[in-house]
Every structure is written in structure tokens, then in C-alpha cells.
Design an enzyme around this catalytic site. Structure first.
Site, PDB file in Angstrom:
ATOM      1  N   HIS B  82      44.719  35.464  43.219  1.00  0.00           N
ATOM      2  CA  HIS B  82      45.381  35.541  44.532  1.00  0.00           C
ATOM      3  C   HIS B  82      44.827  34.505  45.506  1.00  0.00           C
ATOM      4  O   HIS B  82      45.478  34.193  46.505  1.00  0.00           O
ATOM      5  CB  HIS B  82      45.353  36.966  45.100  1.00  0.00           C
ATOM      6  CG  HIS B  82      44.082  37.407  45.755  1.00  0.00           C
ATOM      7  ND1 HIS B  82      43.111  38.154  45.103  1.00  0.00           N
ATOM      8  CD2 HIS B  82      43.615  37.231  47.011  1.00  0.00           C
ATOM      9  CE1 HIS B  82      42.126  38.414  45.939  1.00  0.00           C
ATOM     10  NE2 HIS B  82      42.399  37.865  47.101  1.00  0.00           N
ATOM     11  N   ASN B 210      47.851  47.246  44.806  1.00  0.00           N
ATOM     12  CA  ASN B 210      46.959  46.574  45.746  1.00  0.00           C
ATOM     13  C   ASN B 210      46.171  47.609  46.551  1.00  0.00           C
ATOM     14  O   ASN B 210      46.747  48.563  47.054  1.00  0.00           O
ATOM     15  CB  ASN B 210      47.816  45.700  46.678  1.00  0.00           C
ATOM     16  CG  ASN B 210      46.988  44.700  47.457  1.00  0.00           C
ATOM     17  OD1 ASN B 210      45.815  44.491  47.168  1.00  0.00           O
ATOM     18  ND2 ASN B 210      47.598  44.090  48.450  1.00  0.00           N
ATOM     19  N   TRP B 211      44.864  47.435  46.646  1.00  0.00           N
ATOM     20  CA  TRP B 211      43.927  48.358  47.321  1.00  0.00           C
ATOM     21  C   TRP B 211      43.769  49.677  46.587  1.00  0.00           C
ATOM     22  O   TRP B 211      43.228  50.631  47.154  1.00  0.00           O
ATOM     23  CB  TRP B 211      44.350  48.664  48.772  1.00  0.00           C
ATOM     24  CG  TRP B 211      44.491  47.490  49.636  1.00  0.00           C
ATOM     25  CD1 TRP B 211      45.645  46.861  49.983  1.00  0.00           C
ATOM     26  CD2 TRP B 211      43.438  46.762  50.295  1.00  0.00           C
ATOM     27  NE1 TRP B 211      45.385  45.790  50.791  1.00  0.00           N
ATOM     28  CE2 TRP B 211      44.038  45.707  51.006  1.00  0.00           C
ATOM     29  CE3 TRP B 211      42.055  46.923  50.339  1.00  0.00           C
ATOM     30  CZ2 TRP B 211      43.301  44.808  51.755  1.00  0.00           C
ATOM     31  CZ3 TRP B 211      41.325  46.026  51.088  1.00  0.00           C
ATOM     32  CH2 TRP B 211      41.957  44.986  51.790  1.00  0.00           C
ATOM     33  N   ASP B 219      42.707  39.294  37.944  1.00  0.00           N
ATOM     34  CA  ASP B 219      42.768  38.447  39.136  1.00  0.00           C
ATOM     35  C   ASP B 219      41.790  37.268  39.034  1.00  0.00           C
ATOM     36  O   ASP B 219      40.815  37.189  39.775  1.00  0.00           O
ATOM     37  CB  ASP B 219      42.490  39.304  40.378  1.00  0.00           C
ATOM     38  CG  ASP B 219      43.023  38.653  41.651  1.00  0.00           C
ATOM     39  OD1 ASP B 219      43.410  37.468  41.581  1.00  0.00           O
ATOM     40  OD2 ASP B 219      43.039  39.327  42.694  1.00  0.00           O
ATOM     41  N   ASN B 325      49.764  42.540  52.024  1.00  0.00           N
ATOM     42  CA  ASN B 325      48.347  42.822  51.821  1.00  0.00           C
ATOM     43  C   ASN B 325      47.697  43.319  53.120  1.00  0.00           C
ATOM     44  O   ASN B 325      47.023  44.347  53.146  1.00  0.00           O
ATOM     45  CB  ASN B 325      47.664  41.540  51.326  1.00  0.00           C
ATOM     46  CG  ASN B 325      46.277  41.807  50.795  1.00  0.00           C
ATOM     47  OD1 ASN B 325      46.083  42.741  50.036  1.00  0.00           O
ATOM     48  ND2 ASN B 325      45.324  40.990  51.202  1.00  0.00           N
ATOM     49  N   SER B 658      36.853  37.482  48.350  1.00  0.00           N
ATOM     50  CA  SER B 658      37.736  37.403  47.185  1.00  0.00           C
ATOM     51  C   SER B 658      37.320  36.246  46.295  1.00  0.00           C
ATOM     52  O   SER B 658      37.151  35.129  46.768  1.00  0.00           O
ATOM     53  CB  SER B 658      39.179  37.209  47.628  1.00  0.00           C
ATOM     54  OG  SER B 658      39.724  38.418  48.065  1.00  0.00           O
TER      55      SER B 658
END
Lengths: 722, 722
Positions: B82, B210-211, B219, B325, B658
Site C-alpha cells: 500500500h 482494513n484495520w 502487504d 482508509n 507502514s
């Protein structure tokens, strides 16, 4: 027939091949398990566990379909709320719904009679009677003659046993008729309701949470056993006194933690772990899916027919609960089955067994014929079951009562009680009467007629060859009838019968065969008309049963011998007799979504989180207030930061075990088993130790609810708490 | 201003009050943590971890908003999929969508340039410059004068530092301006895409997962850093050569297990753990809910305006992903916040701090005024933010570009570069150019106009006093316009501008102020018309900033002194600088439904279980085939019976982390951090060690995918695997 071979195997000391957690052991097997039990953590002598008159088995009782245990010296029994549901419902009315309100008897005088027919059975002896049931002469018989000979021997044994008044005796088959044991039980007939939490506790989560984890159900209720002043079982009477049991369970309010040894003693009803491939295939690919369709329809019809009629809905609450429970079980089983290779394994097992048999001339002589025969008879039985599938649900309930009454009148004509068919002997009469008495409580004519009308419609649509002409003729039905015609025919049948009135129905218990033949009560007339055909079908079933008993027993003997040759021990499938299973408190990872685990315990926090204030998730206000105030009494588990509510363990249980005491390593009470998890229900057929978990209500939650929420001080004192 | 007091606190050896798992430590703090690090399991010298030129920090790079790390001596960098999403998208077309297909460069020549503006930053030095930024003279200033003085000093420091060509320098505030550090980074400008898995791996689960946990996202993506033949950073050129990093991470393909020590080194962007109660209240009760409404609307408008136009949808894919996001993050934060007493605790903390200050005359003299001032200035800023909330989304993107261009032309008029506003100095010009170049890639006129039209409609509906007359006048808007009128006014604006054409837009970079004033390009004219008001608003902001810096820094000094008096050490809130956090691999129970836990690892099994074959859960066929065939290579974890995919740990990370390497006790790479769990996102404000978990992709999954599925042998060899 000689069962020593099988018994020798059962009593051989168990080697390392004992599977952890799996096993519903008979008490007599426990001494063999001394090593594994000690390794697992048992802190008692294994031999003690095999004695019906020793602690703790002496405190464990059957409720007939459920299990309970004595928890005071004054006959106090704890079991599941769902086991006592019928009794709570029986004492409820639209004005005073004890299901919703819960119930607490302030003193002995306030305790309420349980539903008619409620019994507590204390097992006092179990005796191997195989050589008397299948004696040398019987061993040579086949078909109906064999069935009748076995029945005769069983009746003799039961009659001898029941000369000891106050006792109920039964001959029970093990390993599909390879062994028979005579089970002698004290039968306590005066059972009373002492304490039940509100449904918002005892059935918290309802059908939504049923078979599910995480779980937060306070599934407990207290009964009390009463006997006559002479200490012998007696019918209900205000003069009766609390029963003094031989012993009662010690409580362990300090509780258990993850990994601890636990065991369950109880009365599991039925498992099918030794079934043949053809039985597995028929069950999961035909019988269970058919049941799912049937039960779904029954629930819909009952729902429609009770809409807006609270009294009728109350009468069917128990039936609806039971149907929903079984429905969820069957759906879970089917879904689990489809994810396994059970059928292929069973087929392979049978091929391997046959190969082992055929590899030896003596084994071939002993077993090959019966292995072939067992498959043929099973196929015949399945064909019959398929053709008669809709007959049961198409039969009005009062026609069933009429048939029972007329059969009874016929059996009574026989001068000797011993000549009467099992189920219709003098010992059965009170239970038949009670069944007829209690019928009203769970019966509503409008609902019953709606159900019969629906399924008769389906039945009449079957191909003609699959219909029973006697049934059609007796009810005045014919192919091609419209729903309206079926409805008016049924209306005439219901209107023409007085069996819906309890006194009229019970009056038939004392009438002779001629009185039935003269009657113009519509359902009595139908029962008389069906009698000849009913007997023919019974004879046909007896013929098949005789063939099957012989073949199945010998098939099981072959299976046990073959497994024994590989060093594998075999415990008998559950059959309603007392068993012990042991394992440990454990959460679960397998079978869950990848990355998600189940913890071993739930807590009071989950009740607050699930509470919606309506329907199935409606915890009582005083309970919520106590949780929110953090009033945990001495029952909080520090690691959990709350009171444990339910817990998971690796114990091997099934229906009938409901209410069973969960015991710690010292045999002290730590909880009550009440459920299994949905994807583990296939364990009745195929035990998977990774996914099979028993759900129990933690004793600490029971005591917390009694002490903090319900202020049931006297009950706690009676159990010796504080 | 003298920061020795604060520094003394930061460098004091840490006593027992260090909270496990919480803490984004600056490298310079690590020697103090030697004891706790050793206890936690670190198998390296803590002092080694504090050195930017030592292993492993020397291998960790910033991507500007993400983190990466060198994994070969030829400049190979691993980061999250991402984080490289924009570059994969940049190299995609409707014909050859690399997002869907994935990408693998067979050799160096096949590697693709990353999106324009992509950078790798290698931090080479960090220096405390507080005494130069806020010197004696500046310490006496307030308001705008103070802001400008601080800006001047920062510009001087940066200019001095950047004389070392190829480096990017920044002065970064710590503790709200209590300290300033000069960060010097090697800026690598030629970054290329080496390998990206298909979205069905790299974004498996999409926005739905996501989350979330359980998670199964691969990823990861590989970049390579290139430099000129002289080894210095250079713009993209085919003549460039792979960068030789000082060091690269060692891989630990044997992996980690639950309970193991892990640490993350990376560039966390921003946390707010030391914010005041008034900031907490405003954020969660006003700003975040407003953002949720705004982003939801933006997503709906973009969705409608790109319907059926694949090229436009592709251009907005990155914007949509980012909005989704952040939306999920903010919703999670709001939900978590509502379950805490954070605001009450913050209010109590401020009361306690004030009481401690007021209890002593000297402390009162030092801090009381600024504590009162900080609250007043924050209130002023919040009032402004509220009134201007809709201005941003109402502004056409090309008007923003025009304003930047016109501002640049004005700043360029100043003869000395040092006199220019930060952001418009010569060092910023290439980035401004790149921003204007890349605009097309994520811009579609129809979508932009739809967004502007929608929010202008909302803006015009505000009370007149809340509208900016200059903005209305410049765009020819007025209260009471119908949607159609707004639409036709905007259409005229968009039609009257050539800024949508890249060359025309870039040509303005070299034009002077007069050229702008003479232009009849609609957006250029609007920018010129807005200029005076824009400057007034900037001056107003500078005035507030100066007041706030002074008050906030002294508030933080008081807070640190007060906590120090209680023996509590304080690490600075995240600010985009290099930090280390350490903890352990751990599942989670708290925060889950009662009775449910999260295991520390997921496995390949979960991919198969989640796979639907479409949309967000569409694993590649060759991956599914490898899983079903059980081809695990050397990467299976025996206890899991599969290859670990993602894992949870107690590490303290946030946005900017990230792609950060997760390192084991010996500093070897075991995974890449890529997410946190939704109900733990409040940790940016309020760290809860029971629920906060970092989600990382396990290195074993990365290597399994490269080896077994994508057959990326050369990449594995380059990293020294096998």
C-alpha cells in the site's frame, strides 16, 4: 450367544492407544483407565469411580432424558433449566408466567409439583444378563421368533427385579445387542420445583445462542426428591418427606481454571460411533435432511396456528423449543458431515473389516454371513422408513391416544401380565395414564388439526403405491382430495371425538375391547379399524428386528475382535446408561475462522454486551445492576476480572447428559454440562477432539446468581455454602 | 530558551515505571532503556540501537509517509504494497493493470520508475538545535514576530545543512516546540519498482479487512534505490546504478513465535498522547465527526462521477483508497473514544497539573501564564478551523495549483532565497514542479467539478457571517445560487482555464507576477484576486502560531517537570522522525467479544476460507493451487500446520510506520508492519496496552509467495535466501 469374548476385550487393561477426551466409559471400565485417569489429573482412586454406591456416582441421578445430582442431604437436586422447562411451564399461567419471572420456594411448603410423569432415577445396580436374554435356544432363532424370545427373557428379568418395590428395572442392549445389562433404579415419583432463575438467565441467548459459543446461559434449576414417610418412593402427597440420598456432591466454589482436569458423570442417550457406512449415508443424505424439512414446516404451522393465542402458544412452547433445538442440531450435523470424509472412512473400514474376516477361514465361518446379512436388513429397514416417513406427522394426536388405549385393552385381555407386549404390562399402566393425563398441557386442537391437515395433504400427494390403504380408509381419506376437503374431513373427525376431554379420554383406560368396538367416537373407531394393519406392521418390524439383532451383534463382535487385534479398545455407544467421560477445561482454535480462538471461559461482561432488553437477550434488571456495580461476592476469577459464566471443556457428552455434574479432580461439583458447540455435534457419529467441546455453566455463576441477585440464602445454606 | 531541563529528564535512566509495549522511543533514548530491553529479550547491545550508522538502524529508510528497509547490498528495499500503491498505479494502464496483475522485473533493466516525486530518505544525522531556533532574542518575542524569527532560524540551519549536496534537511519540533532537532537525510531521487504481488495478495481483503483481524494481506512490495555513477543521488537516468547502502537487514526465514521479542524501527507520523483536554474534546466531538461526513460525501461523489469511466476510476483509485482508509480510522477512533473516559482523564490531568503549579510560587511564575494562554490560543484556532471547514473541499484543484504558482512568482521576486517563505525556497521548487506534473495522474475534470460543485453548494448555504467574501468574489459566487447556477458558474471557470493541460500549467512556473496579473485564465485570475486575502489569513495564522509555540512549549515543560516529579519519563509524540518501539508477538483477548480471542498468527488456510473469487477476496489461482497442494517450502510453522501469513504484536506504531521492518531479538527481519486493529486506533491519543496490536505480514509468507507462487528466484538469491 456367548459374550465373554467381547467382555474380555472390554476389561483388558487399556494401553497407550486411549484417545484423549473421547470416550463415554461405563463405570465398570474405569479401573482399566486408572493410568490414563491419573495422568490426566484425577485425584481419586479410579476404582472408587466404578462403584454406584460410592462417591461421586452415588449422587448422580437420571431424570429420564436428562441428568441431575444431589447437592444436599435433604434430596436437593441440581439440573439444567432446560431439563426442568416442562415443569416450570406446567406451573405457569398467562397471569403468572414462571418462565419469565423465575421461581423461588421460600420453604419446603412452597415447592411446586413437577410436571406429571417427572421422575428421578437413582441407579442402584447394573448386571450383565446377556446369557439369560440370548440363551442357547434363542441364539439359534431368527426373525420374529428371536425378537419375541428376547422380549420374553427381558420381561422375566424386569419382573424379578421389580419385585423390590419402588424400583424400575430395564434390560439395556450394548454394542447393538452383543451384550445386555439389567439396570435397576430407585424410582422417585414425587419431584418438586425448588428454584428456577428467570428465562432471562436460565435461557439467556435462546435459540440464537443455542449450540453456540461464546455463551452466557445460566442453565440451572433446583428440584427436590420426596418420598413417603417410610422412606420409600411414593406418589405426590403433602405428607411426603424430602428424600435422604446415600450421598450428595460436595461443591467447589473456588472453581476451575483452563487446563484443569474435569469429568462428567451422567446418562448420555445415544451415540452412533460404531454405525455402518450404509447407516451413515442414509442418515446424513436422507433422514436428517428430511427431518430438517419436516421440523421447519411444523414450526411454521405451529407459529401460524398459535398467532395471537397466548394460551395455545404457551402450550406449545416446550414443543417449539425442542423442535428448534433438534433442528439446529441436525443442521449443524449435516453441515459438519459435509466437511468430513466420514462416509468414505466408514466404507473403507467395512472393506478392511471384510478383508480381515476373509483372510481367515474360521473368521469367515464366524462372521462373513452376518456381515452380509446386516447390510441387507439395514437396507430393508431404510426402505420401510422411507415409505412411512409422512405417516407419523399425518396422524392426529388423539388418534395416537386412541390406538394406545385400544392396544392396552387388547393386551389386558391376556390373563398373564408376562404375556403382554413390553410397554403394555401392568408396570407401564401408570405411565400410560400419566401420558394421557398430561396430553392436554401441550395440546391445542386447532394447532393439532393444522399440523395433521398439512401433512395429510403431502401424504395424499405421494404415489399410490407408497400410501397405506388402511390408514386412508380408517380416516376416510382418498387421493385427490383438495385442502378444503381434507380440512372438512378432519373437522368431522375432531368434532366426532370426545378424547380431547381428559376425563373422557382416561375413562377408556378401564373399558374392554367390546366397548371400543361399539363406540362411535371417531378416533376410537379409526383406532379399531387400524388395529389389524398395525399388528401386521408390528410383526413385520419384529421380524426385521430379530434378523438385525442377530446380524448386528455378530457384526459388532467381529468389529471388536478386529480392533482388538490392532490393540484398540472399544467403549459401547451411549444407550441411556450411566457413563463417565473425562478431559480438561480448554478453549478452542481448530474449527474457528483462521486467527480467531475461543477462550475457555465467558464472564458477566458478555451478558451486559449481549443484553438488548427484549426477546432472547433480556437479562433481569437486578442482575444487570449487580454486574454494573461490580458486586461479585467471592466468585470473581481474578484473571477474568469478573465472575465466570460458562466454560468449555474437552468432555465427550451428548443429549441425555444435560444437567450432568461437571466434577473436578477431587470429584467436587464445579459446573453443569448443558450443551455442545454446533460444529462439534457431529461427534455423536464421528468424534473430533480438536473441535468437540462441552459447554457448561460454571458453579461460580450459579452461586453468584443465587447469592447476589436472587438472595436465595436458604438454598446456599442447605448446600453448605458460607 | 533553555532545554537542558527537559533533556535531563529525557536522558535520566528509566526506573520501573516504563510501561510495557507503549513508547515510540527516539534512538537517543535507547541506552536509557538497556535494562527493560534486555528483560524483554533483546539480544543486541541497546547502545548499538541508538546509532544511525550501526546495524540495524542504518538499513531503515523513510519513504516520506512510509518506512522501508534495505534488504540487499544492491539497494533493494522492501516496504508495504500500500506504500507503493501509487507507483504501481502510475505504471498501470487500462490495458495492463499492474495492480491486478502484479509486477516482477526479470532484471535491472526491467525495473520501472516509481511515481514522480518518489523518494527514499536515509537519515544520516540528528542534532539538537533548540538553542539556535529559539535563541535569547526569539524567546522574548511573541505572535507573528516569533513565528518569523523561528522560520528564519530554521531556514538558516537547513541551508547550512543542505550545502552537503544530495541531502535533505529539516528542523523538526519535539514536545510542541519545546525542542527542535535538525534531521539530515540522504535523498535518493531515482526509485524503481522491482516486484509487487497482485492486488489479490498485496491488498487481499481490501477495505473490508482494513484495520481488521483476522487478516491475510500480503502487504509487501520491493523497490530499488538508484544513484548516479558517482554514488550520489541523481534524477532518474538509465545510466544510474543501484545504490550501495551502508548496510542491509539480515533475514530470519525461521520466523518468530508467540511471546517472542520483536521491535520496529520506522518513521511514525503523528501521535497526540500529550494533547490538552480541549484539543481532545474538539477533535473527537467536532473535527473527526465532521471529517467522517465530508469523506463519506467525497467518496459518494467520486463514485458517481467515475461510474462507467474506467480511466477516471483508475485515476482516483489511490484517492479513494486513502479516503476509505482514513474514514475507517476516524470512525474507529470515534467509536473507541466513546468507550473511554479519555476526556475526563485529560481534564483531571490539567486540573492536577494546575494544582501542582499553583502549589509553588516559582512554578506559578514560570508556568501559570502560559498554561492559561495555551488554552486561549487553542480556542481561537478551533474557532477559525470551524469557520473555514468547507473552504478546502470547495476549492477546485486547479485553483489550488494557480494559488501555488502565483505565490511562487511573488516569493521569487524576493532577491534572497533566505527571505522566501518556507516551502517556496529554491530547495522546494523541484517538488512544487513534481507536484504540478503528477497532478494529472490523479485528476479528472469531471470528478473535480462534481466535488467542487457539491461543497460550494453547502458553503453557500452557511450563514453569511461564516463565508469568506474574497473567496465568493474571486469565483463569482453568491449566496442563494441554485445548483444549476453553481454548475454553470463552475463550468465557465473550468472552461476558461488551460491549467488542466500539464505543459500550460508548468509554463507558469517561469512567469513573473505581472504575467499573472495580465492573464485571463479564469483560475489564474481567481488566484490573483484571492492573493491579498490569502496573505491576511496567513499573517493571522502566523500570529496565532507564534503565541501557541511559546505557550505550548512552556506548557509541555511544565507537564514534563510535573511528571518528572512523580518519577514518570516522557517520550516525545511521533513527528515523522526515526523511532524504535519494542514488545512481543501476542494475540489478544481484551476488546473482543467475551469468550473470543485472537490468535497471534493467521495462516494460508484463512486465504482459502475467505476467497470468494471476486472483488476484495480474489486470491490468484496459482496461489490457491499451491495452498491446496500443501506446497509450503521451508516456511510452514509446525504448530500452525501451514505458512504463517500475518501476525499480531504489542508494538506501538502509527501511520508512517507502514512498511517498517519488524525485527527479532537479534535485529533480523521477521516481517513488515502494515496496520493496527480498528479498536486500537485510539492509541494515537490514548495507548491501551490490552487492546493495541500491530498487524504485520510474516516474512515467511513473503518468501513463500516469492518462491512457491511467483517463482521470483533472482530476488530470493539477491536477499541471500537459500
Amino acid at each position: 450367544m456367548n459374550s465373554r469374548f467381547a467382555l474380555a476385550l472390554l476389561l483388558a487393561p487399556l494401553c497407550g492407544s486411549v484417545l484423549a477426551d473421547e470416550g463415554m466409559w461405563t463405570p465398570s471400565q474405569l479401573p482399566q483407565l486408572a493410568g490414563p485417569l491419573r495422568s490426566a489429573g484425577l485425584d481419586l482412586d479410579a476404582a472408587q469411580l466404578s462403584r454406584l454406591d460410592a462417591y461421586p456416582l452415588g449422587a448422580v441421578v437420571s431424570l429420564g432424558g436428562c441428568t441431575g445430582s444431589f447437592v444436599s442431604d435433604a434430596g436437593l437436586v441440581v439440573t439444567n433449566h432446560h431439563c426442568a422447562y416442562g415443569s416450570i411451564q406446567y406451573n405457569s399461567s398467562a397471569d403468572r408466567n414462571l418462565l419469565t419471572l423465575g421461581f423461588h420456594a421460600a420453604g419446603l411448603a412452597d415447592e411446586l409439583p413437577a410436571a406429571p410423569g417427572s421422575r428421578l432415577f437413582v441407579t442402584v445396580a447394573t448386571t450383565d444378563v446377556t446369557d439369560r436374554v440370548v440363551d442357547r435356544r434363542t441364539a439359534r432363532l431368527t426373525g420374529r421368533a428371536r425378537t419375541l424370545a428376547i422380549e420374553d427373557h427381558e420381561k422375566q428379568l424386569v419382573a424379578e427385579c421389580e419385585r423390590d418395590t419402588g424400583h424400575r428395572c430395564n434390560v439395556v442392549a450394548f454394542h447393538g445387542g452383543l451384550e445386555y445389562r439389567l439396570v435397576k433404579q430407585l424410582e422417585i415419583r414425587d419431584v418438586r420445583l425448588v428454584h428456577a432463575p428467570p428465562e432471562g438467565v436460565g435461557k439467556f441467548g435462546g435459540d440464537t445462542d443455542n449450540w453456540m459459543w461464546p455463551r452466557h446461559t445460566g442453565d440451572f434449576t433446583f428440584y427436590r426428591a420426596y418420598v413417603g414417610k417410610d422412606g420409600k418412593p411414593a406418589d405426590f402427597s403433602r405428607d411426603n418427606v424430602p428424600y435422604r440420598p446415600r450421598m450428595h456432591l460436595r461443591l467447589a466454589p473456588a472453581g476451575i481454571k483452563e487446563g484443569d482436569f474435569v469429568m462428567v458423570a451422567g446418562y448420555p442417550g445415544r451415540t452412533n460411533r460404531h454405525r455402518l457406512a450404509s447407516e451413515v449415508g442414509y442418515t446424513f443424505e436422507r433422514a436428517y435432511p428430511e427431518f430438517v424439512g419436516l421440523a421447519t414446516t411444523q414450526l411454521a404451522v405451529i407459529d401460524a396456528a398459535t398467532k395471537g393465542r397466548e394460551a395455545a402458544a404457551l402450550k406449545y412452547a416446550s414443543t417449539v423449543a425442542s423442535l428448534n433445538n433438534t433442528l439446529k442440531n441436525r443442521e449443524g450435523m449435516i453441515a459438519s458431515y459435509r466437511q468430513t470424509d466420514l462416509l468414505a472412512r466408514k466404507q473403507q473400514e467395512l472393506r478392511d473389516l471384510k478383508a480381515w474376516v476373509e483372510a481367515d477361514a474360521e473368521r469367515t465361518r464366524l462372521y462373513a454371513g452376518d456381515i452380509a446379512a446386516v447390510e441387507a436388513v439395514i437396507a430393508d429397514r431404510q426402505a420401510l422408513a422411507r415409505s412411512e416417513f409422512l405417516l407419523g406427522p399425518s396422524t392426529p394426536r388423539l388418534l395416537g391416544a386412541a390406538r394406545t388405549l385400544y392396544r392396552l385393552a387388547n393386551e389386558k385381555q391376556k390373563p398373564a401380565d408376562s404375556a403382554r407386549k413390553p410397554g403394555f404390562q401392568a408396570r407401564n399402566w401408570p405411565r400410560i395414564r400419566q401420558g394421557l393425563e398430561v396430553l392436554d398441557r401441550r395440546y391445542d386442537e386447532q394447532v393439532d388439526q393444522a399440523l395433521a391437515s398439512h401433512f395429510i395433504g403431502d401424504y395424499l400427494a405421494l404415489p399410490a403405491g407408497q400410501q397405506n390403504p388402511a390408514f386412508l380408509a380408517a380416516l376416510g381419506l382418498r387421493r385427490g382430495m383438495s385442502p378444503a376437503e381434507i380440512g372438512s374431513r378432519l373437522a368431522a373427525l375432531y368434532q366426532g371425538s370426545r378424547l380431547g376431554v381428559a376425563e373422557e379420554r382416561l375413562a377408556w383406560l378401564d373399558r374392554d375391547v367390546d366397548a371400543f368396538k361399539r363406540s362411535n367416537d371417531t378416533f376410537i373407531r379409526a383406532a379399531v379399524a387400524l388395529y389389524a394393519d398395525d399388528r401386521l406392521r408390528e410383526d413385520r418390524d419384529d421380524e426385521l428386528d430379530g434378523k438385525l439383532q442377530r446380524a448386528y451383534a455378530n457384526y459388532m463382535r467381529a468389529l471388536i475382535a478386529w480392533k482388538g487385534s490392532k490393540g484398540e479398545a472399544v467403549y459401547p455407544d451411549a444407550n441411556g446408561t450411566l457413563r463417565i467421560t473425562y478431559g480438561k477445561v480448554a478453549g478452542r482454535t481448530a474449527g474457528n475462522p483462521d486467527g480467531v480462538a475461543w477462550t475457555a471461559f465467558t464472564s458477566l461482561r458478555g451478558i451486559v454486551a449481549k443484553h438488548t432488553g427484549t426477546g432472547e437477550f433480556d437479562a433481569p434488571d437486578n442482575q444487570l445492576a449487580a454486574i454494573k456495580a461490580g458486586v461479585f461476592g467471592p466468585y470473581a476469577e481474578p484473571q477474568l476480572g469478573s465472575v465466570p459464566v460458562n466454560f468449555l471443556s474437552t468432555l465427550d457428552i451428548t443429549g441425555g447428559n444435560s444437567g450432568s455434574p461437571v466434577l473436578n479432580a477431587r470429584g467436587e461439583l464445579v459446573g453443569l454440562a448443558f450443551d455442545g458447540t454446533l460444529d462439534a455435534v457431529l461427534s455423536d457419529w464421528d468424534f473430533n477432539p480438536a473441535t468437540t467441546r462441552t459447554i457448561a455453566v460454571d458453579l461460580r455463576y450459579v452461586l453468584w446468581q443465587l447469592q447476589v441477585v436472587d438472595k436465595a440464602e436458604t438454598l446456599l445454606q442447605e448446600m453448605g455454602v458460607r
